[in-house]
Design an enzyme around this catalytic site. Structure first.
Site, PDB file in Angstrom:
ATOM      1  N   ASP A 180       0.827  -1.037   0.023  1.00 54.16           N
ATOM      2  CA  ASP A 180      -0.112  -0.086   0.049  1.00 54.16           C
ATOM      3  C   ASP A 180       0.998   1.167  -0.021  1.00 54.16           C
ATOM      4  O   ASP A 180       2.036   1.104   0.438  1.00 54.16           O
ATOM      5  CB  ASP A 180      -0.968  -0.170   1.342  1.00 54.16           C
ATOM      6  CG  ASP A 180      -1.724  -1.139   1.492  1.00 54.16           C
ATOM      7  OD1 ASP A 180      -1.926  -1.736   0.502  1.00 54.16           O
ATOM      8  OD2 ASP A 180      -2.032  -1.527   2.660  1.00 54.16           O
TER       9      ASP A 180
HETATM   10  N1  URA Z   1      -0.601  -5.889   4.109  1.00 55.06           N
HETATM   11  C1  URA Z   1      -1.309  -4.778   4.171  1.00 55.06           C
HETATM   12  O1  URA Z   1      -2.200  -4.515   4.714  1.00 55.06           O
HETATM   13  N2  URA Z   1      -0.772  -3.639   3.302  1.00 55.06           N
HETATM   14  C2  URA Z   1       0.517  -3.989   2.730  1.00 55.06           C
HETATM   15  O2  URA Z   1       0.941  -2.961   2.067  1.00 55.06           O
HETATM   16  C3  URA Z   1       0.937  -5.253   2.720  1.00 55.06           C
HETATM   17  C4  URA Z   1       0.464  -6.160   3.303  1.00 55.06           C
END
Ligand code: URA
Length: 258
Positions: free
Chosen positions: A121
């Site tokens: 993310d």
């Molecule tokens: N899990 C998440 O919530 N975000 C990420 O970026 C990777 C794994």
């Protein structure tokens, strides 16, 4: 003395014929350099065939024999690059962003063009692999190979034993139960989670589901790859041991997805 039967003469001749291709020719064809360079690799003892150090003059069947240079399987094609990036928060895991935000590919060399393996993310930090090896990328990203990803999450509040157990056993999300995870709380409000699925925002959603929204999330391991020295925004190429370990991690039969 009578002549041996014709088929015996043929068998003797064919046994004496060299079998397979010259090792330096095979290495050169797979991009390890000119034949001369490949001869030097062999002479330096850097090439093994089926685990034994090869000598000059060795012939191989590339379909059958396991050839490695410095422990890297022959199958790794020339021109492929593997970068490990420490993604800072605020950078998007795409090749281009319509909103004009900084992307992970802008943090690594432009040529050859590489792509992120899986995604983090925009707010998530930590290790991300980028490569132009589509085959390996698909294997790593596919949940059936179960490559572990380990995260450190700062969450709201102190997580109770019951909540830790729920995270370990699997929590119900809107896209189904999560697979069992390894979860510990090294410090109050800090979780270390190891998962092998790759669902969208999975760690954030898992923590939220047990009442502890994530405030900061960092990926600290992808399968065999770790690097606590790599600073946010920095990248480096995988070394040959890491690449070999990564290839091994995705070489087994795919495991059943629950
Ligand atoms: N899990 C998440 O919530 N975000 C990420 O970026 C990777 C794994």
């Amino acid at each position: 003395m009578p002549e041996p039967p014709l088929w015996e003469q043929w068998a003797a001749t064919s046994a004496a014929l060299p079998q397979g291709e010259r090792l330096q020719k095979v290495l050169s064809a797979r991009g390890w350099g000119s034949r001369r360079v490949c001869e030097d690799l062999i002479a330096a003892g850097r090439v093994t065939v089926n685990g034994d150090v090869a000598v000059l003059g060795r012939r191989v069947d590339p379909e059958v024999d396991k050839v490695e240079v410095d422990g890297v399987p022959l199958g790794v094609k020339a021109g492929l690059v593997y970068y490990l990036l420490n993604k800072p928060a605020g950078v998007v895991t795409t090749a281009s962003d319509p909103q004009g935000r900084r992307t992970v590919v802008q943090l690594v060399p432009e040529e050859p063009r590489v792509y992120p393996v899986g995604r983090l993310d925009v707010a998530t930090e930590g290790l991300l692999l980028l490569t132009n090896d589509g085959d390996l990328a698909n294997r790593i990203a596919h949940p059936s190979h179960g490559v572990e990803k380990e995260y450190l999450a700062e969450v709201e509040g102190n997580v109770s034993g019951g909540a830790l157990r729920r995270l370990r056993d699997g929590v119900e999300l809107e896209d189904g139960m999560t697979a069992p995870a390894k979860v510990s709380q090294p410090n109050p409000g800090v979780l270390r989670l190891t998962i092998h699925e790759g669902r969208n925002r999975q760690v954030r959603r898992m923590c939220e589901a047990v009442g502890h929204p994530v405030q900061r999330l960092i990926r600290v391991r992808i399968g065999p790859l770790r690097d606590a020295q790599l600073q946010p925004g920095e990248w480096r190429e995988l070394d040959q041991r890491e690449l070999k370990a990564l290839i091994e991690a995705v070489s087994g039969a795919p495991r059943q997805i629950r």
